[in-house]
Design a protein around this motif. Structure first.
Motif, PDB file in Angstrom:
ATOM      1  N   ARG A   9      23.950  12.347 -33.559  1.00 31.52           N
ATOM      2  CA  ARG A   9      23.204  11.466 -34.467  1.00 31.52           C
ATOM      3  C   ARG A   9      23.423  10.008 -34.112  1.00 31.52           C
ATOM      4  O   ARG A   9      22.554   9.188 -34.313  1.00 31.52           O
ATOM      5  N   ASP A  64      23.436  18.245 -46.910  1.00 31.45           N
ATOM      6  CA  ASP A  64      22.731  17.110 -46.321  1.00 31.45           C
ATOM      7  C   ASP A  64      23.601  15.865 -46.374  1.00 31.45           C
ATOM      8  O   ASP A  64      23.562  15.032 -45.478  1.00 31.45           O
ATOM      9  N   ARG A 120      25.879  15.808 -43.493  1.00 30.85           N
ATOM     10  CA  ARG A 120      25.137  15.547 -42.255  1.00 30.85           C
ATOM     11  C   ARG A 120      24.763  14.086 -42.134  1.00 30.85           C
ATOM     12  O   ARG A 120      24.807  13.505 -41.065  1.00 30.85           O
ATOM     13  N   ASP A 121      24.395  13.470 -43.271  1.00 29.78           N
ATOM     14  CA  ASP A 121      24.018  12.062 -43.223  1.00 29.78           C
ATOM     15  C   ASP A 121      25.192  11.177 -42.843  1.00 29.78           C
ATOM     16  O   ASP A 121      25.013  10.113 -42.274  1.00 29.78           O
ATOM     17  N   ARG A 140      20.088  16.705 -50.265  1.00 29.47           N
ATOM     18  CA  ARG A 140      19.191  15.569 -50.253  1.00 29.47           C
ATOM     19  C   ARG A 140      18.008  15.940 -51.136  1.00 29.47           C
ATOM     20  O   ARG A 140      17.541  17.075 -51.094  1.00 29.47           O
ATOM     21  N   THR A 182      15.656  19.965 -43.146  1.00 29.58           N
ATOM     22  CA  THR A 182      16.294  20.157 -44.433  1.00 29.58           C
ATOM     23  C   THR A 182      15.742  21.442 -45.051  1.00 29.58           C
ATOM     24  O   THR A 182      14.542  21.618 -45.150  1.00 29.58           O
TER      25      THR A 182
END
Ligand code: ADP
Ligand code: MG
Length: 937
Positions: A349, A686, A689-690, A186, A155
């Motif tokens: 992921r 973020d 991406r999460d 984030r 990050t």
């Protein structure tokens, strides 16, 4: 919110503010004193005021100097939670032991011990140990591999330093750092808000509150304020949903609220569906083979064989027929695929995504940054009184003249261009330090491009921002499509606004909106991204931008249009073509103007004409037939994030497996909804991406194609391993059945059977799982998601090859016995033959369609090594005293051994013939299809 403006008045850009922290002590924090300084106040950070917080941490709103931050990093350690431990080696080994196979072997070993067959017992234990060790080693590798990948996505945070804003790995944050956050970030540590605009945070992971919470800088809160109500704080592990924050890092790593509850985190992910399906399949095969073993036992007993021998052979047979290595081999195949994808800039992921990529039929992709370079450059301006002017230079290079048809601008026109650039540089959230390199640039690409324009127009954004302090603003959002900010110019307040032409123009007076819109449209159709810039003087007592902006701001003065070019990625066009060839449709999604989008889509070969374009407005109006329209269209323009979910759903309804790319915080729902969410690793948020299954580390569309290639290869490799392990098991079972049914003695002893599996299985399976992607994999249509893993082709190949090996080996054994060979010699030869058979058969399994002779050894050296190693170990065993007696083996005369080779090649021959036959038939079918299609034309 009033409070914010006060902080701003103590402004970060105020030179007086850039004094060294805490009165210029060289080392405000160090040693024990430092440790004390960095510990939280007794009532918690929410219970102190901003100034007290800054003072306690010996910081200022201009941030910590790099050297001081470095010193604190040494002191408090990196801003990271203690890693949730992966599965330990012990756990993995124990996991290996928990399998029915191991129980069988243990039972056999126990019985052998009871019967005082110590050699056999010892051998069984050896097999057990080797099996466990090999399996554990492979799982351990897969485990460490995924752990390494998990940490591959760092990050990055924007940190304020006295010398400017810098991008920093969040692990390097220390208490006292001042960070800039915006929607989609984030929250990297526990933070006391210094000032903020429209900040909203999703704290569900901490407090369970599912709705975003409004946050703002404010006075000290009561000590007993619960976590969920500490509105002046942001907590590590939460997500800033919208707005902007300048905040002071108060605690990092294990010292954060998240750190306090981190023990509860890190639950292991469930195994991917493919692994679960295979587990079930293996269990099923296990039961079937137990049935078979039962038949063998009955036959044996009927023939009057001794109970003890029967027992051992039955167990050995079960061990060889049950494809126990399968789930591990699949794990390996998936883990290898994730590593290969990582090398091609795709971080996986969620493991199931590997499998899903191979079945993907539509990629809905972002334009900006994915198909284009995201190096927006202002190339053309339209100024109301001076017409079009052009700007030289590309990207962040600030050397570029502004000119009109090659001649410099007159002072009037220069002034007008400057006015536009000034407004756009003020209404701007980016930071651009021309000498800071990549670290000195941060923020939105449009904003950055405007800052470069400002430099070219002879302005200095830093000075500008100091002269005209920002007192309120409305940051850009993809829904609003404009940004506005209010500034105190000393002689009055001015609002500056920039955004999409059709949003900004209606607010302007004194221009012919229709004709300017036509101009904007014309620029857009030539591929320019067009923004309009405007400004207006307001009452000096106005210190806020109220909702709704429109009414209040009517009567803006249009300063002009700016046209930006974002060059296409050089590899994008080829990648789009490759997708097409692979039967994967490409659809472009953008917030940009329809004309701009179409111009770029045409260049990429994604669209032909306006009929291929659907706009966000059409999607919002949503009539019946929208799904069909979405399925047929290939460009979605002026799309708001909320429309993306509808696009995904419509495509899924049409039967597609949808991969969707996204980067913004608002893309998260669509990424969740898509079968494969793909987020941008470099410029994405973020939040995106999460929500994603895959992350592209280079934000490049071509990487999606690489991912599809590897996903298909992984799926193909899993099939190959199934093919190999099931067919060899079937062959062995068939051999025993046939031999016993035809009154022959047992073809192999229990120990020999175990040995056969030991030397051929582990290495060959693992190597096969690493087979390189076959060429032409991308020339095939995607597999149907409804197609079962074990399909007709796989069954046909498995049965055919298993039958050949089983029949030929029994025939050879029968022949030898018939010609008066001793059982010892006949078994010895048969064992050599079986090892050779399995070595040859691996080459059949390397491709389900291509001839084994067409696959270069170089596509899988480990496999070649595994094959020769198996031969070497086996031949070596025959020469090893002790082992050879146990295995009832002896060296084979070279002449005999050479004779076995053509026999073993029989399985290659038959399978090659089968492949040739199928490909001829396939070709004939496609020719007749083509003829049919031509006859229709
Ligand atoms: P994309 O999906 O192509 O990335 P965006 O959603 O980022 O498009 O932008 C949509 C529109 O909003 C743009 O065409 C532009 O008119 C406007 N816009 C984009 N960025 C900014 C910004 N930083 N400030 C003001 N307006 C912007
Ligand atoms: Mg964008």
């Amino acid at each position: 919110m009033q409070d914010d403006f006060e902080t701003r008045s103590s402004g970060s850009l105020d030179p007086a503010d850039r004094r060294p922290a805490a009165g210029g002590r060289a080392s405000p924090v160090g040693g024990d004193e430092g440790a004390a300084l960095l510990s939280p106040p007794s009532g918690g950070w929410h219970a102190v005021s901003r100034d007290d917080a800054l003072a306690r941490l010996a910081s200022s709103s201009a941030g910590l100097a790099a050297a001081e931050a470095g010193r604190r990093l040494e002191l408090v350690g990196p801003n990271a939670l203690p890693q949730a431990p992966g599965r330990s080696l012990v756990a993995i080994v124990l996991g290996q032991l928990r399998s029915p196979l191991i129980y069988l072997l243990l039972a056999a070993a126990t019985v052998a011990l009871v019967l005082a067959e110590y050699d056999d017992a010892g051998f069984i234990f050896l097999v057990l140990t080797i099996n466990t060790a090999v399996g554990a080693a492979q799982e351990w590798r897969a485990e460490t591999n995924t752990a390494a990948l998990r940490s591959a996505i760092a990050t990055i945070v924007r940190v304020v330093r006295p010398e400017g804003v810098r991008r920093l790995d969040s692990a390097r944050l220390v208490p006292g750092d001042v960070v800039l956050l915006e929607g989609g970030d984030r929250v990297p540590a526990d933070i006391r808000i210094l000032d903020s605009t429209e900040a909203r945070a999703d704290e569900s992971s901490l407090t369970g509150e599912s709705l975003p919470v409004d946050k703002a800088a404010g006075a000290a809160l009561a000590i007993e304020t619960p976590l969920a109500e500490r509105l002046t704080m942001l907590f590590a592990g939460s997500m800033l949903q919208g707005g902007r924050v300048r905040g002071l890092v108060v605690s990092t790593g294990a010292g954060t609220e998240l750190g306090a509850i981190a023990g509860a985190l890190g639950t292991p992910a469930a195994p991917p569906p493919l692994t679960r399906r295979l587990d079930r399949f293996t269990r099923l095969l296990g039961l079937a083979s137990l049935g078979l073993v039962g038949v063998v036992i009955l036959l044996q007993l009927a023939l009057g064989a001794p109970l003890e021998e029967t027992f051992f052979v039955a167990i050995a047979l079960a061990v060889s027929v049950i494809p126990e290595g399968l789930p591990v081999a699949v794990t390996i195949a998936l883990s290898i695929a994730t590593r290969r994808m990582a090398q091609r800039n795709v971080i996986v992921r969620h493991l199931p995504a590997v499998e899903g990529l191979g079945a993907c039929t539509v990629v809905a992709t972002d334009k900006t940054g994915t198909l284009t370079m995201n190096q927006l450059t202002a190339r053309r301006l339209w100024l109301p009184d001076h017409g079009f002017v052009d700007i030289e230079g590309v990207g962040f290079d600030t050397g570029g003249a502004i000119h009109k048809n090659g001649t410099g601008l007159g002072s009037e026109a220069s002034f007008a261009a400057q006015a536009l650039a000034r407004s756009a540089a003020l209404c701007n959230d980016a930071d651009f330090d021309p000498v800071g390199g990549a670290d000195g640039r941060s923020g939105d690409t449009v904003d950055l491009a405007f800052l470069v324009l400002a430099v070219k127009a002879g302005l200095d954004a830093g000075t500008l921002r100091k002269q005209a302090r920002r007192i309120a603003d409305r940051p850009f959002s993809a829904e609003r499509r404009y940004a506005a900010s209010l500034h105190d110019h000393g002689d009055g307040h001015v609002v500056h606004i920039k955004g999409a032409a059709e949003v900004v123009l209606p607010l302007c007076s004194g221009v012919d909106q229709g004709s300017v819109l036509t101009l904007a449209e014309g620029m857009a159709s030539r591929g320019y991204r067009v923004l309009a810039v405007a400004a207006k003087r307001l009452d000096p007592d106005r210190a806020q931008l109220s909702h709704p902006l429109d009414g209040e701001l009517a009567g803006l003065t249009l300063l002009g249009l700016a046209g930006f070019i974002d060059p296409l990625r050089p590899e994008a066009k080829a990648a789009v073509a490759e997708c097409r060839r692979a039967g994967v449709a490409v659809k472009m999604i953008t917030g940009d103007h329809a004309a701009t989008a179409l111009a770029i889509a045409r260049e990429l070969g994604i669209a032909d004409g306006p009929q291929d374009v659907v706009t966000g407005r059409e999607i919002a109006a949503a009539g019946t037939g929208l799904a069909a329209r979405i399925d047929a269209a290939s460009v979605f323009a002026r799309v708001e994030p909320a429309h993306k979910v509808r696009i995904v759903e419509a495509l899924q309804q049409a039967g597609h497996i949808v991969a969707m790319t996204g980067d913004g915080v608002n893309d998260a729902p669509a990424l969740h909804r898509a079968d494969l969410g793909v987020a941008m690793g470099r410029d994405g948020t973020d939040a995106a991406r999460d929500a994603a299954d895959l992350v592209l580390t280079d934000d490049n569309f071509a990487s999606v194609v690489a991912g599809i290639d590897e996903g298909r290869a992984a799926y193909a490799n899993i099939r190959k391993v199934i093919y190999l392990s099931v067919s060899t098991g079937a062959a062995e079972a068939l051999m025993f059945l046939l031999a016993l049914a035809s009154g022959l003695p047992l073809p192999l002893t229990a120990v020999q059977l175990l040995w056969l599996n030991l030397v051929t299985n582990g290495g060959q399976h693992a190597a096969l799982a690493a087979e390189a992607s076959e060429p032409g994999l991308l020339a095939r249509p995607p597999r149907s998601p409804r197609e079962p893993l074990i399909d007709a082709l796989l069954i046909r190949e498995t049965l055919l090859s298993g039958a050949i090996i089983g029949l030929v080996s029994t025939a050879v054994f029968g022949y030898l016995i018939g010609h008066g060979w001793s059982e010892f010699d006949a078994r010895n030869t048969l064992l050599f033959l079986m090892v050779a058979f399995e070595n040859v058969h691996v080459f059949n399994c390397r491709s389900e369609t291509r001839s084994a002779f067409r696959i270069p050894f170089s596509a899988n050296w480990p496999l070649i090594v595994a094959v020769f190693a198996a031969q070497a170990v086996h031949v070596g065993a025959a020469f090893t005293p002790g082992l050879s007696e146990l295995l009832e083996m002896r060296p084979l005369p070279v002449a005999e051994w050479l004779m076995l080779i053509p026999i073993a090649l029989s399985v290659l021959l038959v399978m090659e013939a089968d492949k040739a036959l199928r490909s001829v038939r396939e070709r004939r079918r496609s020719v007749s299809r083509a003829t049919f299609l031509r006859s229709l034309a």
